[in-house]
Design a protein around this motif. Structure first.
Motif, PDB file in Angstrom:
ATOM      1  N   TYR A  65      -3.292   2.422   3.045  1.00 18.39           N
ATOM      2  CA  TYR A  65      -3.607   1.023   3.341  1.00 18.39           C
ATOM      3  C   TYR A  65      -4.637   1.086   4.459  1.00 18.39           C
ATOM      4  CZ  TYR A  65       0.625  -0.112   0.681  1.00 18.39           C
ATOM      5  OH  TYR A  65       1.574  -0.229  -0.308  1.00 18.39           O
ATOM      6  N   ALA A  70       0.249   5.943   3.277  1.00 15.79           N
ATOM      7  CA  ALA A  70       1.618   5.492   3.004  1.00 15.79           C
ATOM      8  C   ALA A  70       2.362   6.407   2.045  1.00 15.79           C
ATOM      9  CB  ALA A  70       1.597   4.071   2.442  1.00 15.79           C
ATOM     10  N   PRO A  89      14.447   5.720   4.175  1.00 13.48           N
ATOM     11  CA  PRO A  89      14.460   4.709   5.239  1.00 13.48           C
ATOM     12  C   PRO A  89      13.326   3.699   5.098  1.00 13.48           C
ATOM     13  CG  PRO A  89      13.762   6.851   6.092  1.00 13.48           C
ATOM     14  CD  PRO A  89      14.188   7.065   4.684  1.00 13.48           C
ATOM     15  N   SER A  90      13.474   2.608   5.806  1.00 10.29           N
ATOM     16  CA  SER A  90      12.488   1.538   5.750  1.00 10.29           C
ATOM     17  C   SER A  90      11.087   2.061   6.088  1.00 10.29           C
ATOM     18  CB  SER A  90      12.918   0.467   6.754  1.00 10.29           C
ATOM     19  OG  SER A  90      12.189  -0.681   6.522  1.00 10.29           O
ATOM     20  N   GLY A  91      10.124   1.673   5.299  1.00 13.34           N
ATOM     21  CA  GLY A  91       8.736   2.035   5.577  1.00 13.34           C
ATOM     22  C   GLY A  91       8.330   3.412   5.071  1.00 13.34           C
ATOM     23  N   CYS A  92       9.207   4.070   4.309  1.00 15.22           N
ATOM     24  CA  CYS A  92       8.882   5.432   3.861  1.00 15.22           C
ATOM     25  C   CYS A  92       8.009   5.438   2.601  1.00 15.22           C
ATOM     26  CB  CYS A  92      10.149   6.240   3.623  1.00 15.22           C
ATOM     27  SG  CYS A  92      11.105   5.637   2.221  1.00 15.22           S
ATOM     28  N   GLY A  93       7.767   4.277   2.023  1.00 14.44           N
ATOM     29  CA  GLY A  93       6.824   4.231   0.899  1.00 14.44           C
ATOM     30  C   GLY A  93       7.446   4.015  -0.467  1.00 14.44           C
ATOM     31  N   LYS A  94       8.727   3.635  -0.516  1.00 13.20           N
ATOM     32  CA  LYS A  94       9.393   3.447  -1.809  1.00 13.20           C
ATOM     33  C   LYS A  94       8.713   2.357  -2.649  1.00 13.20           C
ATOM     34  CE  LYS A  94      13.245   2.272   0.216  1.00 13.20           C
ATOM     35  NZ  LYS A  94      12.912   2.354   1.652  1.00 13.20           N
ATOM     36  N   SER A  95       8.513   1.210  -2.026  1.00 16.59           N
ATOM     37  CA  SER A  95       7.899   0.104  -2.780  1.00 16.59           C
ATOM     38  C   SER A  95       6.449   0.427  -3.125  1.00 16.59           C
ATOM     39  CB  SER A  95       7.955  -1.195  -1.969  1.00 16.59           C
ATOM     40  OG  SER A  95       9.290  -1.542  -1.738  1.00 16.59           O
ATOM     41  N   THR A  96       5.787   1.096  -2.215  1.00 20.57           N
ATOM     42  CA  THR A  96       4.406   1.497  -2.487  1.00 20.57           C
ATOM     43  C   THR A  96       4.354   2.388  -3.724  1.00 20.57           C
ATOM     44  OG1 THR A  96       3.802   1.360  -0.164  1.00 20.57           O
ATOM     45  CG2 THR A  96       2.443   2.805  -1.542  1.00 20.57           C
ATOM     46  N   ARG A  99       5.047   0.360  -6.874  1.00 23.03           N
ATOM     47  CA  ARG A  99       3.911  -0.480  -7.268  1.00 23.03           C
ATOM     48  C   ARG A  99       2.766   0.329  -7.866  1.00 23.03           C
ATOM     49  NH1 ARG A  99       4.862  -3.414  -2.179  1.00 23.03           N
ATOM     50  NH2 ARG A  99       3.193  -2.159  -1.280  1.00 23.03           N
ATOM     51  N   ILE A 108      -3.533  -5.431  -3.791  1.00 20.51           N
ATOM     52  CA  ILE A 108      -3.626  -5.377  -2.329  1.00 20.51           C
ATOM     53  C   ILE A 108      -5.000  -4.814  -1.973  1.00 20.51           C
ATOM     54  CG2 ILE A 108      -2.629  -4.387  -0.224  1.00 20.51           C
ATOM     55  CD1 ILE A 108       0.055  -4.172  -1.772  1.00 20.51           C
ATOM     56  N   ILE A 110      -6.579  -3.742   0.606  1.00 20.74           N
ATOM     57  CA  ILE A 110      -6.816  -2.553   1.423  1.00 20.74           C
ATOM     58  C   ILE A 110      -6.137  -1.300   0.881  1.00 20.74           C
ATOM     59  CG2 ILE A 110      -7.230  -3.841   3.567  1.00 20.74           C
ATOM     60  CD1 ILE A 110      -4.352  -3.049   4.401  1.00 20.74           C
ATOM     61  N   GLU A 221      14.628  -3.325  -5.341  1.00 14.75           N
ATOM     62  CA  GLU A 221      15.851  -3.859  -4.725  1.00 14.75           C
ATOM     63  C   GLU A 221      16.360  -5.120  -5.430  1.00 14.75           C
ATOM     64  OE1 GLU A 221      16.281  -3.575  -0.527  1.00 14.75           O
ATOM     65  OE2 GLU A 221      14.208  -2.896  -0.323  1.00 14.75           O
ATOM     66  N   HIS A 252      18.031   0.249  -1.080  1.00 14.62           N
ATOM     67  CA  HIS A 252      18.410   0.671   0.270  1.00 14.62           C
ATOM     68  C   HIS A 252      19.841   1.170   0.289  1.00 14.62           C
ATOM     69  CE1 HIS A 252      15.133  -1.511   2.481  1.00 14.62           C
ATOM     70  NE2 HIS A 252      15.282  -0.409   3.178  1.00 14.62           N
TER      71      HIS A 252
HETATM   72  N1  LIG Z   1       0.309  -4.651   1.934  1.00  9.41           N
HETATM   73  C1  LIG Z   1       0.330  -3.722   2.908  1.00  9.41           C
HETATM   74  N2  LIG Z   1      -0.644  -3.645   3.808  1.00  9.41           N
HETATM   75  C2  LIG Z   1      -0.634  -2.721   4.800  1.00  9.41           C
HETATM   76  N3  LIG Z   1       0.329  -1.804   4.958  1.00  9.41           N
HETATM   77  C3  LIG Z   1       1.348  -1.829   4.073  1.00  9.41           C
HETATM   78  C4  LIG Z   1       1.396  -2.775   3.003  1.00  9.41           C
HETATM   79  N4  LIG Z   1       2.518  -2.555   2.297  1.00  9.41           N
HETATM   80  C5  LIG Z   1       3.137  -1.509   2.889  1.00  9.41           C
HETATM   81  N5  LIG Z   1       2.445  -1.083   3.950  1.00  9.41           N
HETATM   82  C6  LIG Z   1       2.805   0.032   4.850  1.00  9.41           C
HETATM   83  O1  LIG Z   1       3.028   1.183   4.055  1.00  9.41           O
HETATM   84  C7  LIG Z   1       4.168   1.897   4.508  1.00  9.41           C
HETATM   85  C8  LIG Z   1       5.180   2.001   3.373  1.00  9.41           C
HETATM   86  O2  LIG Z   1       5.654   0.697   3.084  1.00  9.41           O
HETATM   87  P1  LIG Z   1       6.615   0.387   1.855  1.00  9.41           P
HETATM   88  O3  LIG Z   1       6.840  -1.078   1.837  1.00  9.41           O
HETATM   89  O4  LIG Z   1       6.096   1.039   0.655  1.00  9.41           O
HETATM   90  O5  LIG Z   1       7.929   1.159   2.315  1.00  9.41           O
HETATM   91  P2  LIG Z   1       9.425   0.981   1.825  1.00  9.41           P
HETATM   92  O6  LIG Z   1      10.038   2.330   1.892  1.00  9.41           O
HETATM   93  O7  LIG Z   1       9.460   0.277   0.526  1.00  9.41           O
HETATM   94  O8  LIG Z   1      10.011   0.064   2.967  1.00  9.41           O
HETATM   95  P3  LIG Z   1      11.221  -0.984   2.925  1.00  9.41           P
HETATM   96  O9  LIG Z   1      12.432  -0.188   2.536  1.00  9.41           O
HETATM   97  O10 LIG Z   1      11.299  -1.486   4.321  1.00  9.41           O
HETATM   98  O11 LIG Z   1      10.872  -2.050   1.929  1.00  9.41           O
HETATM   99  C9  LIG Z   1       4.686   1.150   5.726  1.00  9.41           C
HETATM  100  O12 LIG Z   1       4.156   1.756   6.877  1.00  9.41           O
HETATM  101  C10 LIG Z   1       4.128  -0.242   5.542  1.00  9.41           C
HETATM  102  O13 LIG Z   1       3.905  -0.861   6.780  1.00  9.41           O
END
Ligand SMILES: Nc1ncnc2c1ncn2[C@@H]1O[C@H](COP(=O)(O)OP(=O)(O)OP(=O)(O)O)[C@@H](O)[C@H]1O
Length: 300
Positions: A65, A70, A89-96, A99, A108, A110, A221, A252
């Motif tokens: 991003y 990520a 854990p939160s922010g580890c990139g699962k949703s990324t 997607r 997105i 960026i 989720e 989670h």
């Molecule tokens: N649209 C975005 N723009 C900028 N940074 C992003 C965006 N989406 C995610 N990130 C960043 O990418 C990293 C991974 O985010 P992601 O949402 O994939 O993690 P996650 O494991 O799914 O988190 P969570 O469990 O909290 O949903 C994080 O540092 C987040 O801040």
């Protein structure tokens, strides 16, 4: 044998992030897939089940991003018609990661993706792949149930319409039945989807997503906003769906991953896929200390 049709599809069931823009044409959809491909899951000569075919394979997947990385070089093979859980854990990139599998990150600005996601022998990031057509094959269900302010019937019909598929009472009812909702709403399909309970709304969204008969369902989720009873129904439904579809779910909830998934991928901070294995092995005998620490709640 399950023959993969080239015009099967799915809506993302999310208007806000719609990946199935009805204004976009599907003229490129035939470019998307190798039409000669088919998947077979069968027994060998001695009746032992063979390893599942791979539905989706990622190779050295990096996501950024802007300047922030990520996901780091994630390579994994996701089996067909099983449930694969993505935990960490939160922010580890699962949703990324999720997607990336149907190019939702394209939406997105960026976000930048390097590496490959192979589906039916083709890298979905190739220039000739139409993301809208792709999302007909790889659909998505989101965290918050998001039915449209329309009737139950029309919510499911929408899933078909955006894919240019014929809406019939039979297809709508079949989708509701596959989503384990028909029995509860039969006789009142003209009532608003918004009047359903949270769990029913999520099953309605699942019905909308599966109405066009996708191959893969991505779930971010899907039960986290639901109470335990509704969650349990969604979990049962996921198990049923995996007989027909490849299901990839971000959760989670580690107990949930342990209960419902065949494979589990553990992402840790920084977008690194640390371990990916049969769910039983991940939870009972993880290879990496960091994974064990995470599973046992020492961090995350
Ligand atoms: N649209 C975005 N723009 C900028 N940074 C992003 C965006 N989406 C995610 N990130 C960043 O990418 C990293 C991974 O985010 P992601 O949402 O994939 O993690 P996650 O494991 O799914 O988190 P969570 O469990 O909290 O949903 C994080 O540092 C987040 O801040």
């Amino acid at each position: 044998m399950r023959r993969v049709e080239t015009d099967g599809g799915v809506s993302t069931a999310d208007d806000a992030e719609s990946t199935a823009d009805p204004t976009e044409t599907d003229s490129d959809s035939e470019k998307l897939v190798d039409v000669s491909s088919s998947f077979t899951v069968s027994d060998d000569d001695e009746g032992r089940p063979q390893a599942a075919e791979t539905a989706i394979e990622t190779r050295d997947l990096d996501v950024y991003y802007g300047d922030e990385q990520a996901l780091q070089s994630v390579s994994m093979e996701i089996p067909e018609r099983q449930v694969t859980a993505l935990i960490g854990p939160s922010g580890c990139g699962k949703s990324t990661f999720l997607r990336c599998l149907n190019r939702m990150n394209d939406l997105i600005d960026i976000a930048h993706v390097d590496g490959e996601v192979r589906f039916e022998g083709k890298n979905i990031y190739d220039e000739d792949v139409d993301p809208v057509a792709l999302r007909r094959r790889i659909g998505m269900v989101f965290q918050q149930p998001n039915p449209f302010p329309k009737s139950i019937y029309d919510n499911v019909a929408f899933g078909l319409e955006v894919q240019d598929e014929e809406v019939t009472d039979e297809t709508v009812r079949r989708a509701l039945e596959r989503a384990a909702l028909l029995e509860e709403v039969d006789g009142r399909l003209d009532e608003s989807g918004l009047e359903l309970s949270g769990g029913q709304q999520q099953r309605l969204c699942i019905a909308r997503a599966i109405a066009p008969d996708p191959d893969v369902i991505l779930m971010d989720e899907p039960a986290s906003a639901l109470d335990p009873v509704a969650t349990s129904k969604i979990e049962d439904l996921i198990a049923d769906l995996s007989e027909e579809y490849t299901v990839i779910i971000v959760t989670h909830n580690m107990q949930q991953a342990a209960r419902i998934s065949d494979k589990t991928a553990v992402f840790l901070t920084g977008g690194e896929l640390v371990e990916y294995d049969d769910t039983e092995d991940i939870f009972e005998n993880p290879e990496h200390q960091r994974v064990e620490d995470y599973i046992t709640g020492k961090f995350g």
